[in-house]
Design an enzyme around this catalytic site. Structure first.
Site, PDB file in Angstrom:
ATOM      1  N   CYS A   1      47.690  55.541 -28.397  1.00 37.71           N
ATOM      2  CA  CYS A   1      48.704  56.495 -28.839  1.00 37.71           C
ATOM      3  C   CYS A   1      49.682  56.843 -27.718  1.00 37.71           C
ATOM      4  O   CYS A   1      50.909  56.775 -27.906  1.00 37.71           O
ATOM      5  CB  CYS A   1      48.045  57.756 -29.394  1.00 37.71           C
ATOM      6  SG  CYS A   1      46.783  58.487 -28.325  1.00 37.71           S
ATOM      7  N   TYR A   2      49.176  57.185 -26.539  1.00 37.36           N
ATOM      8  CA  TYR A   2      50.071  57.490 -25.419  1.00 37.36           C
ATOM      9  C   TYR A   2      50.919  56.273 -25.032  1.00 37.36           C
ATOM     10  O   TYR A   2      52.135  56.402 -24.836  1.00 37.36           O
ATOM     11  CB  TYR A   2      49.280  57.962 -24.202  1.00 37.36           C
ATOM     12  CG  TYR A   2      48.636  59.319 -24.318  1.00 37.36           C
ATOM     13  CD1 TYR A   2      49.388  60.474 -24.503  1.00 37.36           C
ATOM     14  CD2 TYR A   2      47.253  59.459 -24.185  1.00 37.36           C
ATOM     15  CE1 TYR A   2      48.791  61.724 -24.574  1.00 37.36           C
ATOM     16  CE2 TYR A   2      46.645  60.705 -24.248  1.00 37.36           C
ATOM     17  CZ  TYR A   2      47.416  61.838 -24.449  1.00 37.36           C
ATOM     18  OH  TYR A   2      46.825  63.074 -24.516  1.00 37.36           O
TER      19      TYR A   2
END
Length: 319
Positions: free
Chosen positions: A117-118
């Site tokens: 996600c990051y």
């Protein structure tokens, strides 16, 4: 024509449940399962992963590697949502919008690693600026980010949603203070950087949603670049993409109460929004990505990749 069959290994975890929910109402795929009481039966798992068209792995890294090792045919395709294969040879990186060739690579590959996600937010901002070398490969980059607590898995979710007697979940917490976060290698490799970025993640007291910030000192860049240039480069790269939107330069309309950029605005979607905030007089810019850590940062991305790999409409189940 028979429907493609899908097996979600780890379907009872946070990401697996969301993927299954996205597929439940669809009539163009069939989701199959191992009975829960046989979930740890290697023979049952070996049988199903060699029978289905596509396996989605929602497992810890070592368990994901073990499941891949059970596949003994050239037909079954795999999407791995763990960190295990994100920089591994022979695996396509499952971010279709990342480069001009990425979508085709995902569609043609038998092995696809779902991005973290990051890194999704970081790479969406940085990779289009790396390819023309506007950001040099040896540029020291910093990444600040905050995510909803669902990104921490079951134990973190329980600590926020089911705190013990007298306990109160904290509103904000910085972590990754060893500077060895598991996403850093992925960021460095796919951003084409010589050195790992300094990554400073945090978790907030909200379930899902994410902001990823990449600050730039424009005076440190080898060529004269301003906010308009950065914005134009991102807008050109993502022109025509259905899930990635580049907001207006210094977009004040996105700010809640005129001051705050809301991390939860895209929850429940597969969308990703990119912002450029610039102060050309100070020679500074702030690049920001906003996404749902469980959407474009996990389950939505997996379904998008699955659609491409199976030749289905890319937005099926993601509207």
């Amino acid at each position: 024509m028979s429907k493609p069959s899908i097996y979600i290994d780890g379907e009872h975890g946070t990401t697996g449940l969301e993927i299954r929910e996205r597929l439940a109402a669809r009539g163009d795929v069939e989701v199959v399962s191992v009975p829960r009481e046989r979930a740890k039966d290697a023979a049952a798992k070996r049988e199903i992963v060699n029978a289905v068209d596509l396996v989605v792995l929602c497992l810890p890294d070592e368990a994901a590697r073990e499941t891949v090792a059970l596949i003994a045919n050239e037909r079954t395709r795999v999407i791995d949502a763990s960190t295990a294969h994100r920089t591994a040879a022979g695996w396509a990186y499952g971010f279709p919008e990342l480069t001009r060739l990425q979508r085709a690579q995902v569609a043609q590959s038998r092995r696809v690693s779902n991005p973290g996600c990051y890194p999704t937010g970081f790479l969406a901002l940085v990779r289009p600026l790396r390819e023309p070398d506007w950001l040099p490969a040896d540029l020291p980059l910093t990444v600040h980010a905050i995510s909803g607590y669902s990104g921490g898995g079951r134990k973190m979710i329980e600590s926020f949603e089911q705190p013990g007697p007298g306990a109160r979940p904290q509103n904000f917490g910085a972590y990754g203070l060893t500077l060895r976060h598991k996403h850093v290698d992925e960021m460095r490799a796919h951003a084409l950087l010589d050195h790992a970025p300094l990554f400073s993640p945090a978790v907030g007291y909200f379930r899902r949603g994410m902001l990823v910030h990449v600050p730039l000192q424009l005076a440190a860049l080898p060529r004269a670049i301003g906010g308009r240039d950065l914005h134009a480069a991102l807008a050109a790269h993502y022109a025509g993409e259905r899930f990635v939107t580049v907001r207006e330069l210094n977009d004040g309309t996105a700010l809640r109460e005129g001051a705050f950029l809301e991390p939860e605005a895209l929850n429940g979607t597969n969308r990703l929004e990119l912002f450029v905030f610039a102060n050309d007089a100070a020679r500074q810019a702030l690049l920001v990505a906003r996404l749902d850590n469980l959407g474009k940062g996990a389950s939505g991305a997996a379904v998008q990749n699955m659609n491409l790999m199976l030749g289905l409409p890319e937005d099926a189940g993601l509207q």
